[in-house]
Motif scaffolding. Structure first.
Motif, PDB file in Angstrom:
ATOM      1  N   GLU A  27     -15.220  -9.437   2.527  1.00  0.00           N
ATOM      2  CA  GLU A  27     -16.410  -9.837   1.781  1.00  0.00           C
ATOM      3  C   GLU A  27     -16.539  -8.925   0.567  1.00  0.00           C
ATOM      4  O   GLU A  27     -16.559  -7.699   0.702  1.00  0.00           O
ATOM      5  CB  GLU A  27     -17.659  -9.726   2.652  1.00  0.00           C
ATOM      6  N   VAL A  28     -16.611  -9.527  -0.609  1.00  0.00           N
ATOM      7  CA  VAL A  28     -16.616  -8.761  -1.851  1.00  0.00           C
ATOM      8  C   VAL A  28     -17.802  -9.183  -2.713  1.00  0.00           C
ATOM      9  O   VAL A  28     -17.972 -10.366  -3.016  1.00  0.00           O
ATOM     10  CB  VAL A  28     -15.306  -8.980  -2.642  1.00  0.00           C
ATOM     11  N   MET A  29     -18.617  -8.225  -3.106  1.00  0.00           N
ATOM     12  CA  MET A  29     -19.716  -8.501  -4.023  1.00  0.00           C
ATOM     13  C   MET A  29     -19.157  -8.696  -5.426  1.00  0.00           C
ATOM     14  O   MET A  29     -18.208  -8.009  -5.823  1.00  0.00           O
ATOM     15  CB  MET A  29     -20.708  -7.330  -4.021  1.00  0.00           C
ATOM     16  N   ILE A  30     -19.722  -9.635  -6.182  1.00  0.00           N
ATOM     17  CA  ILE A  30     -19.229  -9.903  -7.533  1.00  0.00           C
ATOM     18  C   ILE A  30     -20.391 -10.110  -8.504  1.00  0.00           C
ATOM     19  O   ILE A  30     -21.463 -10.565  -8.113  1.00  0.00           O
ATOM     20  CB  ILE A  30     -18.332 -11.160  -7.577  1.00  0.00           C
ATOM     21  N   PRO A  31     -20.185  -9.813  -9.789  1.00  0.00           N
ATOM     22  CA  PRO A  31     -21.167 -10.181 -10.810  1.00  0.00           C
ATOM     23  C   PRO A  31     -20.934 -11.625 -11.244  1.00  0.00           C
ATOM     24  O   PRO A  31     -19.887 -12.219 -10.946  1.00  0.00           O
ATOM     25  CB  PRO A  31     -20.861  -9.201 -11.950  1.00  0.00           C
ATOM     26  N   LEU A  32     -21.888 -12.187 -11.958  1.00  0.00           N
ATOM     27  CA  LEU A  32     -21.764 -13.572 -12.410  1.00  0.00           C
ATOM     28  C   LEU A  32     -20.537 -13.787 -13.286  1.00  0.00           C
ATOM     29  O   LEU A  32     -19.906 -14.838 -13.239  1.00  0.00           O
ATOM     30  CB  LEU A  32     -23.016 -13.979 -13.197  1.00  0.00           C
ATOM     31  N   SER A  33     -20.203 -12.790 -14.095  1.00  0.00           N
ATOM     32  CA  SER A  33     -19.059 -12.935 -14.992  1.00  0.00           C
ATOM     33  C   SER A  33     -17.774 -13.193 -14.218  1.00  0.00           C
ATOM     34  O   SER A  33     -16.898 -13.937 -14.672  1.00  0.00           O
ATOM     35  CB  SER A  33     -18.909 -11.682 -15.860  1.00  0.00           C
ATOM     36  N   THR A  34     -17.651 -12.588 -13.050  1.00  0.00           N
ATOM     37  CA  THR A  34     -16.482 -12.834 -12.208  1.00  0.00           C
ATOM     38  C   THR A  34     -16.577 -14.202 -11.547  1.00  0.00           C
ATOM     39  O   THR A  34     -15.579 -14.924 -11.442  1.00  0.00           O
ATOM     40  CB  THR A  34     -16.349 -11.730 -11.139  1.00  0.00           C
ATOM     41  N   TYR A  35     -17.773 -14.575 -11.127  1.00  0.00           N
ATOM     42  CA  TYR A  35     -17.964 -15.899 -10.527  1.00  0.00           C
ATOM     43  C   TYR A  35     -17.505 -16.997 -11.482  1.00  0.00           C
ATOM     44  O   TYR A  35     -16.869 -17.976 -11.073  1.00  0.00           O
ATOM     45  CB  TYR A  35     -19.436 -16.103 -10.171  1.00  0.00           C
ATOM     46  N   VAL A  89     -26.982  -5.748 -13.267  1.00  0.00           N
ATOM     47  CA  VAL A  89     -26.986  -5.568 -14.718  1.00  0.00           C
ATOM     48  C   VAL A  89     -25.854  -6.362 -15.356  1.00  0.00           C
ATOM     49  O   VAL A  89     -26.047  -7.078 -16.347  1.00  0.00           O
ATOM     50  CB  VAL A  89     -26.864  -4.077 -15.088  1.00  0.00           C
ATOM     51  N   LEU A  90     -24.653  -6.261 -14.778  1.00  0.00           N
ATOM     52  CA  LEU A  90     -23.503  -6.976 -15.327  1.00  0.00           C
ATOM     53  C   LEU A  90     -23.652  -8.487 -15.187  1.00  0.00           C
ATOM     54  O   LEU A  90     -22.990  -9.247 -15.898  1.00  0.00           O
ATOM     55  CB  LEU A  90     -22.217  -6.521 -14.628  1.00  0.00           C
ATOM     56  N   SER A  91     -24.516  -8.927 -14.272  1.00  0.00           N
ATOM     57  CA  SER A  91     -24.781 -10.355 -14.117  1.00  0.00           C
ATOM     58  C   SER A  91     -25.824 -10.838 -15.119  1.00  0.00           C
ATOM     59  O   SER A  91     -25.858 -12.013 -15.471  1.00  0.00           O
ATOM     60  CB  SER A  91     -25.268 -10.656 -12.692  1.00  0.00           C
ATOM     61  N   GLY A  92     -26.685  -9.924 -15.557  1.00  0.00           N
ATOM     62  CA  GLY A  92     -27.780 -10.307 -16.438  1.00  0.00           C
ATOM     63  C   GLY A  92     -27.468 -10.198 -17.916  1.00  0.00           C
ATOM     64  O   GLY A  92     -28.249 -10.659 -18.757  1.00  0.00           O
TER      65      GLY A  92
END
Length: 204
Positions: A27-35, A89-92
């Motif tokens: 299970e890996v957390m990701i920012p939106l940019s990676t999504y 922050v990296l998602s926003g």
């Protein structure tokens, strides 16, 4: 320490993925940019990973590019910013905007990022301004391109609102932003396109 993981994409959400590597699901957390850059479920995927050790668990944070991983490491070097807030922050705000805001002392822009209060935003600028200037002279910022297909409209809107709420925006503000994007021609667009446009609306 896990620095990179490659395997079959089993599950993806706007904030987390599960990757099967030789029968073990990570299970890996990701920012939106990676999504935005993830392939379809069932495809092979490779992520650069930062491993965060806690007292009783390990948290993996994944990125499509090494540049973004390095920016994440800069963010968590700021006193008071942990991995979850750094991902938020990296998602926003996209990488280029974040670096520009820090380098140019743009407190107003940083205050529009969910989770960053005035004191924390000021601290980010104070502690990272010189580091960002040095880093950007060596590293090329990767811009985020949307290449995903459109999904069902009603499901997409619900997912988009949920994603914005998870990023820290209030429910009504998230709904209003999505409604505005849709009314301005956002229908039949993919989830990541809607989220990008909604984040721009919320940043105004």
């Amino acid at each position: 320490m896990i620095a990179q993981i490659r395997g079959k994409l089993i599950l993806k959400t706007v904030s987390m993925v599960i990757i099967d590597n030789h029968g073990i699901g990570y299970e890996v957390m990701i920012p939106l940019s990676t999504y935005y850059e993830l392939p379809d479920v069932g495809s092979e995927v490779s992520l650069f990973v930062y491993t965060f050790f806690k007292q009783d668990s390990i948290l993996l944070v994944g990125f499509c590019t090494e540049n973004e991983k390095q920016l994440f490491k800069l963010m968590i070097s700021v006193s008071g910013i942990g991995p979850r807030l750094a991902v938020n922050v990296l998602s926003g705000i996209n990488s280029s905007e974040l670096i520009h805001a820090i380098a140019n002392n743009d407190l107003k822009r940083l205050l529009k990022v969910p989770g960053l209060g005035r004191k924390m935003a000021q601290r980010v600028i104070l502690e990272l301004r010189d580091k960002v200037s040095e880093w950007t002279s060596k590293e090329q910022i990767t811009f985020i391109n949307n290449k995903k297909d459109a999904i069902d409209q009603s499901v997409m809107e619900e997912d988009a609102i949920s994603a914005l709420i998870n990023l820290g925006y209030k429910s009504q503000a998230a709904k209003d932003a999505i409604d505005r994007v849709i009314s301005e021609g956002g229908e039949n667009k993919s989830l990541d396109v809607i989220l990008k446009k909604a984040l721009k609306v919320l940043a105004m």
